[in-house]
Design a protein around this motif. Structure first.
Motif, short mmCIF file in Angstrom:
data_model
loop_
_atom_site.label_atom_id
_atom_site.label_comp_id
_atom_site.label_asym_id
_atom_site.label_seq_id
_atom_site.Cartn_x
_atom_site.Cartn_y
_atom_site.Cartn_z
N ALA A 1 -7.02 -3.58 -8.60
CA ALA A 1 -7.35 -4.46 -7.13
C ALA A 1 -7.69 -6.00 -7.66
O ALA A 1 -8.58 -6.31 -8.73
CB ALA A 1 -8.54 -3.71 -6.58
N LEU B 1 -6.37 -7.47 -2.68
CA LEU B 1 -7.64 -6.64 -2.78
C LEU B 1 -8.65 -7.12 -3.42
O LEU B 1 -8.73 -7.78 -4.24
CB LEU B 1 -7.14 -5.31 -3.47
CG LEU B 1 -5.87 -4.44 -2.79
CD1 LEU B 1 -5.88 -2.99 -3.68
CD2 LEU B 1 -6.34 -4.26 -1.40
N LYS C 1 -8.97 0.53 -7.39
CA LYS C 1 -10.22 0.33 -8.04
C LYS C 1 -11.15 1.29 -9.03
O LYS C 1 -11.72 0.93 -9.66
CB LYS C 1 -11.37 -0.21 -7.13
CG LYS C 1 -11.03 -1.49 -6.18
CD LYS C 1 -12.19 -1.66 -5.15
CE LYS C 1 -11.59 -2.70 -4.02
NZ LYS C 1 -12.67 -2.83 -2.96
N THR C 2 -10.61 2.55 -8.89
CA THR C 2 -11.34 3.75 -9.31
C THR C 2 -10.28 4.58 -10.13
O THR C 2 -9.83 5.42 -9.91
CB THR C 2 -12.12 4.54 -8.36
OG1 THR C 2 -11.20 4.83 -7.45
CG2 THR C 2 -12.98 3.69 -7.55
N TRP D 1 -1.35 5.27 -7.47
CA TRP D 1 -2.63 5.74 -7.09
C TRP D 1 -3.12 6.82 -8.18
O TRP D 1 -4.27 7.10 -8.41
CB TRP D 1 -2.96 6.07 -5.62
CG TRP D 1 -1.89 7.40 -5.44
CD1 TRP D 1 -0.51 7.37 -4.93
CD2 TRP D 1 -2.48 8.59 -5.54
NE1 TRP D 1 -0.30 8.69 -4.89
CE2 TRP D 1 -1.19 9.42 -5.05
CE3 TRP D 1 -3.53 9.39 -5.89
CZ2 TRP D 1 -1.34 10.77 -5.04
CZ3 TRP D 1 -3.74 10.63 -5.78
CH2 TRP D 1 -2.50 11.59 -5.36
N SER E 1 -8.49 -1.25 -13.75
CA SER E 1 -8.59 -1.30 -12.19
C SER E 1 -7.61 -2.52 -11.88
O SER E 1 -7.63 -3.44 -12.54
CB SER E 1 -10.11 -1.87 -11.91
OG SER E 1 -10.13 -2.24 -10.66
N ALA F 1 0.76 -1.23 -0.05
CA ALA F 1 -0.06 0.06 -0.08
C ALA F 1 0.90 1.20 -0.09
O ALA F 1 0.57 2.20 -0.69
CB ALA F 1 -1.03 0.02 1.13
N LYS G 1 -7.03 5.54 -5.50
CA LYS G 1 -6.19 5.34 -4.18
C LYS G 1 -6.59 3.88 -3.67
O LYS G 1 -5.81 3.62 -3.02
CB LYS G 1 -6.79 6.52 -3.24
CG LYS G 1 -5.88 7.74 -3.44
CD LYS G 1 -6.52 8.90 -2.38
CE LYS G 1 -6.07 10.11 -2.81
NZ LYS G 1 -6.12 11.17 -1.95
N ASP G 2 -7.55 3.52 -4.23
CA ASP G 2 -8.21 2.11 -3.84
C ASP G 2 -7.80 0.95 -4.78
O ASP G 2 -8.04 -0.11 -4.76
CB ASP G 2 -9.56 1.97 -3.45
CG ASP G 2 -10.47 2.44 -4.70
OD1 ASP G 2 -9.97 2.71 -5.99
OD2 ASP G 2 -11.70 2.55 -4.61
#
Length: 107
Positions: free
Chosen positions: A57, A106, A46-47, A38, A55, A29, A43-44
């Motif tokens: 994750a 993730l 996924k987006t 990121w 994506s 991370a 940041k996740d």
């Protein structure tokens, strides 16, 4: 070896594995953020910033690692790899592996 001793050995091994997994997650991370992944992938992870950025994750760790290596070496030069090439110059193979392993955890 007594049952209690065997149990203690097994519990120590499990604790070591859990600590290692936690460290990889924290390192992955942190590297994802520090290496600016990121900023395009979210940041996740996924987006993504743009709909044509992937994506990451949940991606298979070996696949993600190999893609990063191929982009850095120039073996992969299609799609958005031109944008990735500069960023991959900031990441060594050990860091790629840590990021890839983290991404795979993730959901």
């Amino acid at each position: 070896m007594s049952k209690i001793r065997r149990l203690a050995v097994v519990m120590s091994a499990v604790a070591a594995l859990m600590t290692g997994a936690t460290a990889v997650a924290a390192d992955g991370a942190a590297l994802f953020k520090a290496k600016t992944c990121w900023s395009c992938h979210g940041k996740d992870a996924k987006t993504p910033l743009m709909p044509f950025y992937p994506s990451l994750a949940g991606q298979n760790a070996d696949y993600a690692f190999n893609q990063m290596k191929d982009i850095k070496s120039g073996a992969r030069s299609n799609g958005q790899t031109a944008a990735m090439k500069g960023v991959m110059g900031l990441v060594n193979e050990e860091e790629m592996r840590i990021i890839a392993d983290w991404l795979a955890t993730l959901q």
